[in-house]
Write an enzyme that holds these catalytic residues in place. Structure first.
Site, PDB file in Angstrom:
ATOM      1  N   GLU A   1       0.887  -1.196   0.142  1.00  0.00           N
ATOM      2  CA  GLU A   1       0.097  -0.033   0.013  1.00  0.00           C
ATOM      3  C   GLU A   1       0.744   1.413  -0.093  1.00  0.00           C
ATOM      4  OE1 GLU A   1      -2.941   0.028   2.828  1.00  0.00           O
ATOM      5  OE2 GLU A   1      -4.014  -1.741   2.038  1.00  0.00           O
TER       6      GLU A   1
ATOM      7  N   HIS B   1      -8.718  10.636   3.645  1.00  0.00           N
ATOM      8  CA  HIS B   1      -8.528   9.680   2.571  1.00  0.00           C
ATOM      9  C   HIS B   1      -8.656   9.891   1.221  1.00  0.00           C
ATOM     10  CE1 HIS B   1      -8.313   5.695   0.803  1.00  0.00           C
ATOM     11  NE2 HIS B   1      -7.838   5.157   2.101  1.00  0.00           N
TER      12      HIS B   1
ATOM     13  N   ARG C   1      -0.846   9.425   1.939  1.00  0.00           N
ATOM     14  CA  ARG C   1      -2.021   9.991   1.707  1.00  0.00           C
ATOM     15  C   ARG C   1      -2.342  11.430   1.814  1.00  0.00           C
ATOM     16  NH1 ARG C   1      -5.292   5.654   5.740  1.00  0.00           N
ATOM     17  NH2 ARG C   1      -5.213   3.953   4.330  1.00  0.00           N
TER      18      ARG C   1
ATOM     19  N   HIS D   1     -11.050  10.913   7.440  1.00  0.00           N
ATOM     20  CA  HIS D   1     -10.876   9.450   7.612  1.00  0.00           C
ATOM     21  C   HIS D   1     -10.302   9.112   9.055  1.00  0.00           C
ATOM     22  CE1 HIS D   1     -10.327   5.272   6.413  1.00  0.00           C
ATOM     23  NE2 HIS D   1      -9.085   5.316   6.668  1.00  0.00           N
TER      24      HIS D   1
ATOM     25  N   ARG E   1      -0.691   9.264   9.096  1.00  0.00           N
ATOM     26  CA  ARG E   1      -0.491   7.712   9.400  1.00  0.00           C
ATOM     27  C   ARG E   1      -0.188   7.153   8.346  1.00  0.00           C
ATOM     28  NH1 ARG E   1      -4.365   3.734   8.566  1.00  0.00           N
ATOM     29  NH2 ARG E   1      -6.022   4.992   8.604  1.00  0.00           N
TER      30      ARG E   1
END
Length: 542
Positions: free
Chosen positions: A117, A234, A280, A341, A376
């Site tokens: 990811e 997000h 992100r 998010h 994060r």
């Protein structure tokens, strides 16, 4: 509304039944009686909605040191190295335990299947049933917890406030929605695992129950909060009129999905060398820039170049959900837009979940150890809940606790009978959410932050009564969290991670390579979270 007609007693109180709460309860159940209060069903939480997976350095090509490096890099200079070290090292033990308890992570033959990811240097994200990882983990933890007679679940119980005396927490007041009574549960230790606050924004991937209740309760009780200006948006939520902002997992881009603008051109390489796999915060801001450049409301997430059967088997939940809105993701591109998010900040804790208040612990999204820094890393949230939920449970067992004082046990709360009309509550909630999205969202500046604070305080002034009505309490909690975010964002005069200010577009390493800490008086200090100061010492310093 009947008030305080029932008093429950237990050794340990857990508020919330997501991954952190269940893992804490399992630990606590070995040492005493546990009550788990949850505002909905025990299996309904942010965790249940988590699609992408859980990151852990278990594959042959991976190393714990690499996971640590990736996490700190994503945190943009604010990650707490000690907290990250605990996360990535102990994560292996707790993931192995989950597997032993029956968690069915996806496999390729006999080997665990890992995906890559955004911002990960290795394929290290475990997943279950393609894109239903959270619900599979909750299934196993709930089964484990329910098998212990020491653990009692009380669903549909909405927590109103903590029971506090002289800086110590002795349980909580809650509304039992099944018999419409306000009750009190007394406990020697209380563990807050109530999740996040995505509903403070009009555009969010979070379910309706994510109203920041634990954050607001802890703040009212006098606990210190940290880094609440860092809210992660997000990059890819479904963007269709009339549809919820359904999360389209990071793993889609990890498996090769493209982002295309309204003209169907890929654009991420113009903004970052990692393209679609950039962190992100960068991807979200890049999408916003592209929307402005092309005068559009959304970009596309494109999987159509991938094999159709693979898409359906790897992302069955995404496939089925999009199909409900007449989008076949094997042949159609998906309109997406960033959405609120995850809150990186929260109640300030040490590495064992201890807060600045005696007998109060916190873990998961409601807490802040500094493990995520300013942004994060994808799929670290479930790991955080697992590891730090267990650590909070162990700390509550290990700490010496006094019995609940008699004066606390005999005291009653007072609640106002003046409840606002539901339509006014709903209208104000929408106004708060839109205000936060427009002025305290992905792009911020001092002028709009001040305007947002002034408007929010005006709205809040109409909802001062302490009523035990769930809708009104959730609104007050959202307004409290909104104010904390704004004040902290105003104090951080730089751009870092998920916090971007157009009037301070650069990082200020000299002044702000520190963690914000906000007190009950709304005063913000900046401290080194890795320092030797305990949370209690920090409380005195602020």
């Amino acid at each position: 509304m009947n008030s305080d007609t029932g008093v429950l007693r237990t050794d340990f109180l857990v508020i919330g039944s997501g991954i952190a709460g269940l893992r804490a309860a399992i630990e606590l159940g070995s040492a005493g009686k546990v009550i788990v209060l949850t505002k909905d069903r025990p299996d309904e939480s942010n965790t249940e909605w988590a699609q992408g997976g859980i990151a852990v350095a278990l594959s042959d090509e991976d190393e714990v040191s690499l996971h640590l490096e990736d996490t700190l890099r994503a945190g943009d200079g604010l990650g707490n190295p000690e907290a990250v070290k605990v996360l990535v090292e102990e994560g292996i033990k707790y993931i192995s335990e989950l597997i032993e308890w029956g968690t069915a992570f996806d496999r390729e033959g006999t080997h665990l299947s890992f995906t890559k990811e955004a911002a990960h240097s290795r394929s290290r994200v475990l997943h279950a049933k393609g894109d239903s990882t959270g619900s599979e983990i909750i299934r196993v933890l709930l089964k484990k917890a329910s098998a212990n007679p020491n653990i009692v679940f009380k669903p549909h119980c909405f927590c109103l406030d903590l029971v506090v005396q002289d800086g110590s927490v002795w349980g909580a007041f809650f509304l039992d929605e099944q018999d419409k009574r306000v009750k009190k549960v007394l406990a020697q230790s209380t563990i807050l695992t109530s999740g996040g606050a995505g509903q403070v924004y009009s555009e969010t991937t979070n379910p309706d129950l994510a109203t920041g209740d634990g954050l607001a309760m802890a703040h009212r009780a006098g606990a210190l909060l940290s880094d609440v200006e860092f809210f992660q948006f997000h990059p890819t939520a479904l963007f269709l009129s009339g549809a919820p902002r359904f999360l389209l997992t990071e793993a889609i881009r990890g498996e090769g999905g493209y982002l295309r603008n309204i003209d169907c051109s890929r654009f991420m390489r113009q903004y970052h060398e990692m393209g679609e796999l950039a962190p992100r915060d960068i991807v979200s801001r890049s999408i916003v820039a592209e929307l402005k450049k092309t005068s559009s409301n959304f970009v596309y997430l494109d999987l159509t170049h991938l094999e159709g059967n693979f898409i359906q088997s790897r992302f069955p939940r995404v496939y089925a959900t999009c199909l409900n809105y007449n989008i076949d993701i094997t042949v159609d591109m998906i309109p997406v837009h960033p959405a609120a998010h995850y809150l990186m900040g929260g109640i300030k804790t040490d590495l064992s979940g201890r807060t600045s208040l005696e007998n109060l612990y916190a873990a998961g999204e409601v807490a802040c150890t500094g493990v995520h820094g300013a942004n994060r890393l994808a799929s670290n949230s479930l790991l955080e809940g697992l590891v730090y939920g267990a650590r909070a449970g162990l700390a509550a067992i290990a700490d010496t606790h006094l019995a609940v004082p008699n004066e606390v046990a005999s005291s009653n709360s007072s609640w106002s009978d003046h409840t606002q009309e539901l339509h006014r509550i709903n209208e104000t909630k929408l106004a708060v959410q839109h205000l936060m999205w427009e002025k305290v969202g992905i792009l911020r500046n001092g002028k709009e932050l001040k305007e947002a604070l002034r408007h929010l305080l005006h709205l809040s002034s109409h909802f001062m009564a302490n009523t035990p009505d769930r809708s009104e309490c959730e609104l007050r909690n959202l307004m409290t969290v909104g104010e904390l975010i704004i004040v902290s964002a105003m104090a951080r005069e730089e751009s870092r991670g998920a916090h971007y200010r157009s009037d301070y577009p650069c990082k200020d390493e000299q002044k702000f390579k520190n963690h914000s800490v906000i007190s009950k008086s709304k005063h913000v200090d900046f401290i080194d979270i890795v320092s030797s100061k305990s949370t209690a010492e920090t409380q005195k310093a602020t």
